[in-house]
Motif scaffolding. Structure first.
Motif, PDB file in Angstrom:
ATOM      1  N   ALA A 276     105.937  55.391  26.454  1.00 13.11           N
ATOM      2  CA  ALA A 276     106.214  56.830  26.574  1.00 13.11           C
ATOM      3  C   ALA A 276     106.821  57.400  25.303  1.00 13.11           C
ATOM      4  CB  ALA A 276     107.166  57.074  27.747  1.00 13.11           C
ATOM      5  N   PHE A 277     107.469  56.559  24.512  1.00 16.75           N
ATOM      6  CA  PHE A 277     108.161  57.012  23.293  1.00 16.75           C
ATOM      7  C   PHE A 277     107.813  56.103  22.115  1.00 16.75           C
ATOM      8  CE2 PHE A 277     110.928  58.316  26.817  1.00 16.75           C
ATOM      9  CZ  PHE A 277     111.229  59.628  26.506  1.00 16.75           C
ATOM     10  N   ILE A 278     107.936  56.661  20.919  1.00  9.74           N
ATOM     11  CA  ILE A 278     107.811  55.872  19.686  1.00  9.74           C
ATOM     12  C   ILE A 278     108.782  56.446  18.661  1.00  9.74           C
ATOM     13  CG2 ILE A 278     105.905  57.307  18.823  1.00  9.74           C
ATOM     14  CD1 ILE A 278     104.786  54.822  17.434  1.00  9.74           C
ATOM     15  N   THR A 279     109.418  55.554  17.909  1.00 10.06           N
ATOM     16  CA  THR A 279     110.387  56.001  16.894  1.00 10.06           C
ATOM     17  C   THR A 279     109.680  56.275  15.563  1.00 10.06           C
ATOM     18  OG1 THR A 279     110.895  53.657  16.524  1.00 10.06           O
ATOM     19  CG2 THR A 279     112.432  54.919  17.896  1.00 10.06           C
ATOM     20  N   GLU A 280     108.762  57.206  15.609  1.00  7.67           N
ATOM     21  CA  GLU A 280     108.071  57.690  14.414  1.00  7.67           C
ATOM     22  C   GLU A 280     107.997  59.207  14.497  1.00  7.67           C
ATOM     23  OE1 GLU A 280     107.355  55.812  11.952  1.00  7.67           O
ATOM     24  OE2 GLU A 280     107.327  53.785  12.791  1.00  7.67           O
ATOM     25  N   GLY A 281     107.518  59.828  13.399  1.00 11.63           N
ATOM     26  CA  GLY A 281     107.496  61.286  13.331  1.00 11.63           C
ATOM     27  C   GLY A 281     106.103  61.863  13.265  1.00 11.63           C
ATOM     28  N   ASN A 282     106.012  63.063  12.715  1.00 10.89           N
ATOM     29  CA  ASN A 282     104.731  63.767  12.742  1.00 10.89           C
ATOM     30  C   ASN A 282     103.683  63.148  11.834  1.00 10.89           C
ATOM     31  OD1 ASN A 282     106.207  64.975  10.372  1.00 10.89           O
ATOM     32  ND2 ASN A 282     104.352  66.181  10.215  1.00 10.89           N
ATOM     33  N   TRP A 283     104.071  62.156  11.010  1.00  9.78           N
ATOM     34  CA  TRP A 283     103.089  61.509  10.145  1.00  9.78           C
ATOM     35  C   TRP A 283     102.098  60.652  10.934  1.00  9.78           C
ATOM     36  CZ3 TRP A 283     108.407  60.858   9.588  1.00  9.78           C
ATOM     37  CH2 TRP A 283     108.943  59.728  10.189  1.00  9.78           C
ATOM     38  N   ILE A 284     102.346  60.438  12.213  1.00  9.90           N
ATOM     39  CA  ILE A 284     101.362  59.663  12.989  1.00  9.90           C
ATOM     40  C   ILE A 284     100.240  60.561  13.518  1.00  9.90           C
ATOM     41  CG2 ILE A 284     103.133  57.993  13.656  1.00  9.90           C
ATOM     42  CD1 ILE A 284     102.933  59.069  16.512  1.00  9.90           C
ATOM     43  N   ASP A 285     100.369  61.871  13.342  1.00  6.99           N
ATOM     44  CA  ASP A 285      99.313  62.783  13.806  1.00  6.99           C
ATOM     45  C   ASP A 285      97.908  62.355  13.364  1.00  6.99           C
ATOM     46  OD1 ASP A 285     100.203  64.799  15.549  1.00  6.99           O
ATOM     47  OD2 ASP A 285     101.017  66.010  13.926  1.00  6.99           O
ATOM     48  N   PRO A 286      97.703  62.112  12.041  1.00  4.55           N
ATOM     49  CA  PRO A 286      96.330  61.794  11.605  1.00  4.55           C
ATOM     50  C   PRO A 286      95.777  60.501  12.203  1.00  4.55           C
ATOM     51  CG  PRO A 286      97.728  62.381   9.740  1.00  4.55           C
ATOM     52  CD  PRO A 286      98.637  62.172  10.905  1.00  4.55           C
ATOM     53  N   SER A 287      96.670  59.619  12.664  1.00  2.92           N
ATOM     54  CA  SER A 287      96.217  58.326  13.181  1.00  2.92           C
ATOM     55  C   SER A 287      95.881  58.353  14.667  1.00  2.92           C
ATOM     56  CB  SER A 287      97.297  57.255  12.935  1.00  2.92           C
ATOM     57  OG  SER A 287      97.584  57.130  11.558  1.00  2.92           O
ATOM     58  N   LEU A 288      96.395  59.317  15.410  1.00  2.00           N
ATOM     59  CA  LEU A 288      96.179  59.335  16.852  1.00  2.00           C
ATOM     60  C   LEU A 288      94.700  59.436  17.238  1.00  2.00           C
ATOM     61  CD1 LEU A 288      99.222  61.516  18.020  1.00  2.00           C
ATOM     62  CD2 LEU A 288      98.955  59.034  18.150  1.00  2.00           C
ATOM     63  N   PRO A 289      93.892  60.243  16.534  1.00  2.00           N
ATOM     64  CA  PRO A 289      92.462  60.281  16.899  1.00  2.00           C
ATOM     65  C   PRO A 289      91.756  58.939  16.755  1.00  2.00           C
ATOM     66  CG  PRO A 289      93.050  62.193  15.573  1.00  2.00           C
ATOM     67  CD  PRO A 289      94.223  61.260  15.523  1.00  2.00           C
ATOM     68  N   ASP A 290      92.250  58.077  15.874  1.00  2.00           N
ATOM     69  CA  ASP A 290      91.624  56.764  15.709  1.00  2.00           C
ATOM     70  C   ASP A 290      91.706  55.940  16.993  1.00  2.00           C
ATOM     71  OD1 ASP A 290      91.143  57.464  13.090  1.00  2.00           O
ATOM     72  OD2 ASP A 290      92.875  56.375  12.286  1.00  2.00           O
ATOM     73  N   TYR A 291      92.653  56.289  17.846  1.00  2.00           N
ATOM     74  CA  TYR A 291      92.822  55.571  19.122  1.00  2.00           C
ATOM     75  C   TYR A 291      92.286  56.403  20.290  1.00  2.00           C
ATOM     76  CZ  TYR A 291      95.929  52.505  16.489  1.00  2.00           C
ATOM     77  OH  TYR A 291      96.456  51.612  15.571  1.00  2.00           O
ATOM     78  N   ASP A 292      91.561  57.476  19.959  1.00  2.00           N
ATOM     79  CA  ASP A 292      91.040  58.379  20.997  1.00  2.00           C
ATOM     80  C   ASP A 292      92.156  58.912  21.890  1.00  2.00           C
ATOM     81  OD1 ASP A 292      88.366  58.041  20.146  1.00  2.00           O
ATOM     82  OD2 ASP A 292      88.209  56.171  21.268  1.00  2.00           O
ATOM     83  N   ALA A 293      93.335  59.111  21.302  1.00  2.00           N
ATOM     84  CA  ALA A 293      94.458  59.647  22.070  1.00  2.00           C
ATOM     85  C   ALA A 293      94.209  61.120  22.387  1.00  2.00           C
ATOM     86  CB  ALA A 293      95.758  59.495  21.276  1.00  2.00           C
ATOM     87  N   THR A 294      94.258  61.467  23.656  1.00  2.00           N
ATOM     88  CA  THR A 294      94.013  62.851  24.086  1.00  2.00           C
ATOM     89  C   THR A 294      95.239  63.472  24.746  1.00  2.00           C
ATOM     90  OG1 THR A 294      93.132  62.065  26.200  1.00  2.00           O
ATOM     91  CG2 THR A 294      91.554  62.425  24.415  1.00  2.00           C
ATOM     92  N   PHE A 295      96.328  62.717  24.863  1.00  2.00           N
ATOM     93  CA  PHE A 295      97.512  63.231  25.543  1.00  2.00           C
ATOM     94  C   PHE A 295      98.284  64.197  24.652  1.00  2.00           C
ATOM     95  CE2 PHE A 295      98.460  58.993  23.754  1.00  2.00           C
ATOM     96  CZ  PHE A 295      99.470  59.307  22.857  1.00  2.00           C
ATOM     97  N   ASP A 296      99.030  65.097  25.301  1.00  2.00           N
ATOM     98  CA  ASP A 296      99.906  65.998  24.564  1.00  2.00           C
ATOM     99  C   ASP A 296     101.165  65.233  24.152  1.00  2.00           C
ATOM    100  OD1 ASP A 296     100.908  68.273  23.411  1.00  2.00           O
ATOM    101  OD2 ASP A 296     101.625  69.147  25.291  1.00  2.00           O
ATOM    102  N   CYS A 297     101.766  65.621  23.052  1.00  2.00           N
ATOM    103  CA  CYS A 297     102.980  64.922  22.610  1.00  2.00           C
ATOM    104  C   CYS A 297     103.865  65.864  21.812  1.00  2.00           C
ATOM    105  CB  CYS A 297     102.636  63.675  21.794  1.00  2.00           C
ATOM    106  SG  CYS A 297     101.442  63.915  20.468  1.00  2.00           S
ATOM    107  N   GLY A 298     105.108  65.486  21.665  1.00  2.00           N
ATOM    108  CA  GLY A 298     106.072  66.306  20.932  1.00  2.00           C
ATOM    109  C   GLY A 298     107.179  65.441  20.370  1.00  2.00           C
ATOM    110  N   ILE A 299     108.089  66.091  19.660  1.00  2.00           N
ATOM    111  CA  ILE A 299     109.203  65.387  19.021  1.00  2.00           C
ATOM    112  C   ILE A 299     110.516  65.869  19.622  1.00  2.00           C
ATOM    113  CG2 ILE A 299     110.404  64.941  16.838  1.00  2.00           C
ATOM    114  CD1 ILE A 299     107.790  65.525  15.389  1.00  2.00           C
TER     115      ILE A 299
END
Length: 434
Positions: A276-299
């Motif tokens: 449910a959580f990860i200790t990273e920031g907005n720099w993971i945005d470009p990588s999420l599509p590589d995992y076909d992530a479709t969920f909403d997320c925030g910081i």
């Protein structure tokens, strides 16, 4: 990125315009008298953000097609010793035209080798440029980044956790307990994705997480805990609260990722919807599509304190400095102006890299979910500084990262963690000042 095929003459004219605009020798506003064919030598950039490598290379290709100037991107990251690599390049007379620094600690290595970039157009369009000790602009900012603890909004909604309530230690403890009790129902293997192996993930613990101890919840100009750290001191009560929160993160994390996981392992756990959580920031945005992530997320803020903490840490994560003795300095300045100010450059930084522009004239708004979340904190003036970026060079990699790893493994208790962290910092600071 759309590629534009233009004639060689137009490319030359554009190159000349850019050169004139950034303070190249012989400034001339008459384009007919300032035609340039671009440098015969490629611009070489050592980039420290591996996650934007693909987007930068696409932009570099587009830039070459528009201007005739070839740009070579050399990306390092994922725990690589970037400063060590740069030092080896300097020793072998192989310095790149542009290279990355992460703050004052890194800058100390290069202060005698950087070019003054104050005559570039971009320098007057940002408040995030890196300035040397003499006040001259020497570092090009390419992003505003921020972090705290990133959450999967869909999972929190299913678990009945309001992310806006996550503003102190007790709120996080209750949320972790609630989600952990529904872990199987939510399809999770762990509540949190945290990586503390010091060999590769020292930057995540020793820089980013510890950064919250230094400036979390403080006004941007408030450096009280950072200044104390430079004297080898930690605030005992604040450090104890920070230690409690780090222990909480560890208790609810995937143990394999926590102890031996890489950045990719940590990211995959979250991006695949297994935490449910990860200790990273907005720099993971470009990588999420590589995992076909479709969920909403925030910081959310990494609110480790008993009192409410509502700000996230946001700043320019690093800067590019130009090697003053490089052969392509004018071409480098033109390239930076284009990346900062052109429509193609803004699209690269904001849309393709998923970052927030540090430039006032930017008209493109971020589309990636975490960049949008961070933008709301920035627009609301609800950010604290990255004071950690001014720590002595290498302190996380060579000193504090292993202390976090020992605590994560359970090899030391809370009191030992705080005492060891303080003594390790004091020793390192003393050595760095010799």
């Amino acid at each position: 990125m759309k590629k534009k095929m233009i004639s060689a003459l137009l490319a030359a004219l554009m190159g000349a315009t850019l050169l004139a605009g950034c303070g190249a020798e012989g400034k001339n506003t008459d384009k007919s008298d300032s035609v340039s064919k671009g440098s015969a030598d490629a611009i070489r950039i050592v980039n420290g953000k591996i996650e934007i490598d693909k987007a930068l290379k696409a932009y570099a290709k587009d830039y070459e097609e528009r201007t005739g100037q070839k740009v070579v991107i050399e990306s390092l990251g994922g725990g690589a010793d970037i400063q060590g690599t740069l030092k080896s390049y300097k020793a072998s007379d192989n310095m790149p035209d542009l290279f990355v620094i992460g703050g004052r600690g890194d800058f100390a290595n290069w202060k005698d080798y950087v070019a003054d970039l104050g005559d570039c157009k971009w320098a007057s369009e940002t408040n995030f440029a890196f300035k040397g000790d003499d006040g001259k602009v020497v570092g090009f900012p390419y992003a505003v980044e921020g972090y705290g603890i990133t959450y999967n909004a869909d999972i929190l909604k299913k678990a009945g956790v309001d992310p806006t309530s996550l503003t102190n230690y007790d709120a996080f403890k209750n949320a972790f307990e609630t989600i952990d009790a529904k872990k199987d129902e939510l399809g999770l293997s762990a509540v949190c994705s945290v990586a503390a192996e010091s060999g590769q993930m020292y930057w995540s613990t020793g820089n980013h997480l510890f950064g919250y101890y230094l400036s979390g919840g403080l006004k941007r100009e408030d450096n009280q805990y950072f200044d104390e750290m430079l004297k080898g001191k930690l605030d005992t009560d604040r450090a104890a609260q920070f230690a409690d929160f780090f222990k909480l993160l560890c208790d609810y994390s995937d143990k394999q990722v926590l102890i031996s996981g890489t950045y990719d392992d940590q990211l995959a756990l979250f991006a695949q919807g297994k935490s449910a959580f990860i200790t990273e920031g907005n720099w993971i945005d470009p990588s999420l599509p590589d995992y076909d992530a479709t969920f909403d997320c925030g910081i959310a803020p990494l609110a480790f304190t008993k009192e409410d903490m509502t700000s996230v840490l946001a700043d320019s994560p690093s800067w590019w400095c130009a090697y003053k003795d490089g052969k392509n300095l004018d071409a480098v300045k033109a390239f930076l102006d284009d990346l900062a100010l052109s429509e193609e450059g803004q699209k690269c930084l904001i849309t393709d890299c998923g970052m927030i522009s540090p430039y006032n004239n930017s008209t493109i708004k971020p589309e990636a979910p975490l960049a949008k979340s961070l933008q709301a904190y920035v627009d609301g003036g609800n950010t604290s500084s990255w004071a950690w970026s001014n720590m002595p060079e290498g302190i996380a990699q060579k000193a504090t990262g292993v202390v976090f790893e020992s605590y994560a493994k359970g090899d030391i208790d809370k009191d030992t963690f705080v005492k060891t962290l303080q003594s390790t910092i004091a020793d390192y600071v003393a050595q760095s000042q010799q």
